[in-house]
Design a protein around this motif. Sequence first.
Motif, mmCIF file in Angstrom:
data_model
loop_
_atom_site.group_PDB
_atom_site.id
_atom_site.type_symbol
_atom_site.label_atom_id
_atom_site.label_comp_id
_atom_site.label_asym_id
_atom_site.label_seq_id
_atom_site.Cartn_x
_atom_site.Cartn_y
_atom_site.Cartn_z
ATOM 1 N N GLU A 75 1.006 -1.261 -0.072
ATOM 2 C CA GLU A 75 -0.007 0.023 -0.001
ATOM 3 C C GLU A 75 0.890 1.373 0.176
ATOM 4 N N ASP A 76 1.862 1.277 0.749
ATOM 5 C CA ASP A 76 2.839 2.518 0.796
ATOM 6 C C ASP A 76 3.431 2.715 -0.651
ATOM 7 N N ILE A 77 3.843 1.542 -1.270
ATOM 8 C CA ILE A 77 4.604 1.781 -2.677
ATOM 9 C C ILE A 77 3.374 2.137 -3.807
ATOM 10 N N CYS A 78 2.338 1.376 -3.803
ATOM 11 C CA CYS A 78 1.050 1.422 -4.826
ATOM 12 C C CYS A 78 0.174 2.199 -4.423
ATOM 13 N N GLY A 79 -0.259 2.451 -3.214
ATOM 14 C CA GLY A 79 -1.619 3.132 -3.034
ATOM 15 C C GLY A 79 -2.536 2.028 -2.539
ATOM 16 N N ALA A 80 -3.254 2.497 -1.335
ATOM 17 C CA ALA A 80 -4.306 1.703 -0.678
ATOM 18 C C ALA A 80 -5.355 1.239 -1.561
ATOM 19 N N GLU A 81 -5.864 2.582 -2.473
ATOM 20 C CA GLU A 81 -7.034 2.265 -3.101
ATOM 21 C C GLU A 81 -6.634 1.265 -4.296
ATOM 22 N N LEU A 82 -5.554 1.227 -4.890
ATOM 23 C CA LEU A 82 -5.174 0.179 -5.918
ATOM 24 C C LEU A 82 -5.154 -1.072 -5.236
ATOM 25 N N VAL A 83 -4.563 -1.270 -4.170
ATOM 26 C CA VAL A 83 -4.710 -2.735 -3.351
ATOM 27 C C VAL A 83 -6.013 -2.960 -3.007
ATOM 28 N N ARG A 84 -6.922 -2.109 -2.802
ATOM 29 C CA ARG A 84 -8.153 -2.596 -2.428
ATOM 30 C C ARG A 84 -9.034 -3.082 -3.811
ATOM 31 N N THR A 85 -8.627 -2.191 -4.835
ATOM 32 C CA THR A 85 -9.335 -2.831 -6.168
ATOM 33 C C THR A 85 -8.970 -4.240 -6.476
ATOM 34 N N LEU A 86 -7.685 -4.511 -6.412
ATOM 35 C CA LEU A 86 -7.072 -5.761 -6.511
ATOM 36 C C LEU A 86 -7.588 -6.721 -5.874
ATOM 37 N N LEU A 87 -7.742 -6.465 -4.663
ATOM 38 C CA LEU A 87 -8.508 -7.372 -3.777
ATOM 39 C C LEU A 87 -10.046 -7.704 -4.026
ATOM 40 N N ASP A 88 -10.632 -6.553 -4.594
ATOM 41 C CA ASP A 88 -12.056 -6.754 -4.700
ATOM 42 C C ASP A 88 -12.373 -7.474 -6.200
ATOM 43 N N GLN A 89 -11.336 -7.203 -6.864
ATOM 44 C CA GLN A 89 -11.215 -8.325 -8.288
ATOM 45 C C GLN A 89 -10.842 -9.582 -7.996
ATOM 46 N N GLN A 90 -10.322 -10.168 -6.822
ATOM 47 C CA GLN A 90 -9.874 -11.150 -6.271
ATOM 48 C C GLN A 90 -8.678 -11.610 -7.123
ATOM 49 N N THR A 91 -7.918 -10.665 -7.777
ATOM 50 C CA THR A 91 -6.555 -10.928 -8.303
ATOM 51 C C THR A 91 -5.587 -11.144 -7.255
ATOM 52 N N LEU A 92 -5.748 -10.476 -6.048
ATOM 53 C CA LEU A 92 -4.955 -10.647 -5.069
ATOM 54 C C LEU A 92 -5.760 -11.088 -3.848
ATOM 55 N N VAL A 93 -5.272 -11.965 -2.955
ATOM 56 C CA VAL A 93 -5.969 -12.497 -1.778
ATOM 57 C C VAL A 93 -5.015 -12.084 -0.479
ATOM 58 N N GLU A 94 -5.676 -11.857 0.583
ATOM 59 C CA GLU A 94 -4.933 -11.527 1.884
ATOM 60 C C GLU A 94 -5.019 -12.492 2.868
ATOM 61 N N GLY A 95 -3.680 -12.978 3.150
ATOM 62 C CA GLY A 95 -3.847 -14.125 4.174
ATOM 63 C C GLY A 95 -4.425 -13.900 5.583
ATOM 64 N N ASN A 96 -4.595 -14.862 6.404
ATOM 65 C CA ASN A 96 -4.755 -14.803 7.883
ATOM 66 C C ASN A 96 -3.678 -14.368 8.747
ATOM 67 N N GLY A 97 -3.776 -13.663 9.744
ATOM 68 C CA GLY A 97 -2.775 -13.516 10.703
ATOM 69 C C GLY A 97 -2.593 -12.167 10.657
ATOM 70 N N ALA A 129 -1.042 -8.238 8.289
ATOM 71 C CA ALA A 129 -1.839 -8.746 7.059
ATOM 72 C C ALA A 129 -0.666 -9.049 5.809
ATOM 73 N N VAL A 130 -0.927 -9.947 5.268
ATOM 74 C CA VAL A 130 0.235 -10.230 3.995
ATOM 75 C C VAL A 130 -0.646 -10.655 2.701
ATOM 76 N N LEU A 131 0.018 -10.244 1.500
ATOM 77 C CA LEU A 131 -0.736 -10.471 0.122
ATOM 78 C C LEU A 131 -0.241 -11.345 -0.697
ATOM 79 N N ARG A 132 -0.874 -12.159 -1.295
ATOM 80 C CA ARG A 132 -0.681 -13.031 -2.357
ATOM 81 C C ARG A 132 -1.428 -12.926 -3.589
ATOM 82 N N VAL A 133 -0.749 -13.477 -4.885
ATOM 83 C CA VAL A 133 -1.552 -13.615 -5.670
ATOM 84 C C VAL A 133 -2.607 -14.588 -5.501
ATOM 85 N N TRP A 134 -3.660 -14.486 -6.251
ATOM 86 C CA TRP A 134 -4.800 -15.690 -5.859
ATOM 87 C C TRP A 134 -4.535 -17.023 -6.206
#
Length: 913
Positions: free
Chosen positions: A284-306, A309-314
């Motif tokens: 988010e610091d590098i790319c922007g929080a809004e862009l990360v939310r968009t990719l999460l909404d598209q389910q292109t990225l997924v957020e791990g538990n714990g 929070a960490v991100l992965r490609v779906w």
Amino acid sequence: MDSSNGNAPRPGTAARLLTGRREPLDRICNIIRSRTSLAVFLMAGPGIGKSALAEAITERLSPEMIVLRIHGSSSLSGVPFGVLTPYTAELTAEDSVSPVAVLRSVWTYFEKLKNGKDTPLLLVVDDAHHLDDASAGIVADMISAGWASVVAAGRPRPGLPQPLDQLWYDGLADRVDLRPLNREQIEEVLAHILDGTVPAGTVDSIWSASGGNPRILDALLHDAAEQGVLAKRNGIWMLLGPLPSDGARLTAVVSKDLLRRRPEEQEALKLVALAEPVSRKVIEDICGAELVRTLLDQQTLVEGNGSPAVLRVWNAVIGEAVRKSVSVSRSLQLLEKLRAQQEAPPSSAEGRLRAAEWALECGLKVAEPELLEAAATAIAGFRNRSARTMAARVQDPLLAPRARAIQARALFNEAHYAEAANALDRCWLEVTDSSEAAHVLLLRIAAHQALGQPVAAIVAESRELLRQAGLLQGPSSARPAEAESGTPSHSPAYPDLGRPWQDQMLHLLELGEAGDHNALGEVVQDIRGRNPAEPADDALRAIGLALHSHALSAAGRGVQGLDAALLAASELPTLRDGVFFFNEFVLGRLVMDYLAVGEWESAERELANYAKEQAAGAACFNGGVQLLRGYSLLRQGRIERAYQLLLPAVEALRLNDPLQLFRFGSSLGFYVAARLGDAAQAARLELDYKGATTGTPANELLAKAYAAAAAEYVARDGKGLASIHTLATTSEVSIREGMNLELLAICWDLGDHSVIPLVPALAGKVEGRWAAALLTLARNWESEDADALMDSAANLEASGFVNLARESYARASTVLEQSGERRRSRQAIALREKCDHELGERFREGHFIAAAPAVHLTRREQDIVELAVQGLTDREIAQRLMVSVRTVEGHLYRTYVKLGVRSRDELASALPK
């Protein structure tokens, strides 16, 4: 062996077959036909198959309706009425932007298509999420006016344009959400695409890798077949390695997806793929929080538990493919950007592993301690190539021995047993930490065992090498009693717990080979009671308890064996970070213990939990897991289901056999093939059995028994039966009362009733539900008490021993028939047939079935039998009736039993008139 040549999936086959998802296809077509709703919105993410399903809808409804197709386009999404241009060509420039004029023009076009006929219109809109609002408004007006029915396929995100969405909110349209394929659907697709048997392990790997996405599935299948990773061996489709992430088709899918994204989305996706799992805050610091939310909404990225929070490609395979699409120079730029933002190294071991891999990919230097840690993490996740690559770079003399052991485990995982043994021979004496050295010693023994060397020879050689290295004292490490007699001493005084742990470990392996549960119990008790404990004691306890449990079960003390195996399992958490496969070593013995006492459900639960938790290790250990499943089904009398598992298990073990189970597996496969009358497979599996390396002693004895029984089923000359009787009298079997009872059960199943009087005395000494059930059957069999046989059969059936219940019902029917009680005899036969149905057997002894009352076939059974008599295959019948192949097989099996036939050839003459 056959290969995949000529059997590869055809281009686009997977996508087309996936349109045959009968439930949504039937549902949408029924809605359109009945006009319960004039619009259906088909929603699905990219690659899930909405376009293909829209095409299937068009194909099915074209004979009944005038179908018009419109394709939304991102390039026209900003042009009012852009997609409707083909229907407004005659309008003036002024009228072409007038909603009323456009609507009239479209209506005129429709009227010309209908040509005065009363044929309904169907408008199919693909990629409807790209429609401009003006075009969407026209489509909504057509729906509201009842001019045409509409099927609009679009993505949930960003969703349909507001005019169409409003229709759904107002209840004027139905919505069907298309989900990723589940495992059963993947299995059905593979059964259609691949000509042959697709085992569970192959299905699981492909399902996991594709994420249920049809587009990715299609690409993976073609790439795997093209590269020879997916190959047909003896009629069974096997994965010979990891599914490729660099194939041409998958690369094209990934490239196309990246090109349609905005540059900032591309960069974020590449950054996450290169670093995953990576802190969400950093991205988010590098790319922007809004862009990360968009990719999460598209389910292109997924957020791990714990936390954090960490991100992965779906999808892991997609993530790997994205990484490979990035040039080294660009990857280095992204790495520097990430490092500038990170305040500390990744907190998780997996994150540090990826960081080390990424640095090496960019040509950067990584500290050797970090490389060694990353290699250990990689080998724990069965990432063999990565583990070898990083471990090979470790040169520090203090770290190199462990690094070489990790390389050896990676080679072992890949079934390169000779290379693994050579690597371990060079390093096993150099590992100084005893807890690590215990892993290395055991892995070295396993590697040499996999090469066909007997444990006794490996142990003797190991002792001599330890003596030469100064780790054991004296000219030899044999105990005084052994030195004089040449035979193992079972005195509880040995091992002297002051002796080196290596000698104690080797002694445990010797006792395990001998099956001496008394001596094993004494030694294990001494080790468990040691205070203070030594660093290698965790490994000694786990190995000792596992070997003790197996010896107890073979000796007929299954309940005690289970207790020991569960204690061994309790030691596993402290042994996870080493190179030896303690988890699988203990699991195999625990499952065998459950089977020995007849706890079928518990055995399956353990295997299912392992498969779920250790999916990454499927390529290495799945053959053994499936073999145990097949053996469990065989013990339950579910012979045909056992056959479906054992044949693929044998092929998997042919590729990778870390637990030395191939000979045992091929004997079981030979047995079920011979029992079911599959002569060709039986002959092939017999050759496999005879040519295989001898396994562990207990498994070898069972393998001999089942191979002899298979030979008896083939020849029916009494020689195989005589071999089992001879084997039962040997000293190796006589000390293993549980195994001896299993041999008697095999003879009984072969029709040798002379063993029945021997069962009660032996079964009375064997612990567990299975022995108790067999004891009940034997006693009632000899008593010829029909009432007792019927009662015990009902109890056996309720307890899960359906195969024994079947025999009890059969015996009762014979006794009742001989006493003139024919009505009750027929009742017993009917109950026996019920057991046959539950076991899934096509047939048993014909005279029982022939005595059954007149049969009644259900309507579905009649339909299937009629098509079978016409010569259609199971697959062709399934396609004709729109059911699964498994459904067809099940109905045919039940029909065979009802009619008392053994094959399709006998169906026509046996059908009720």
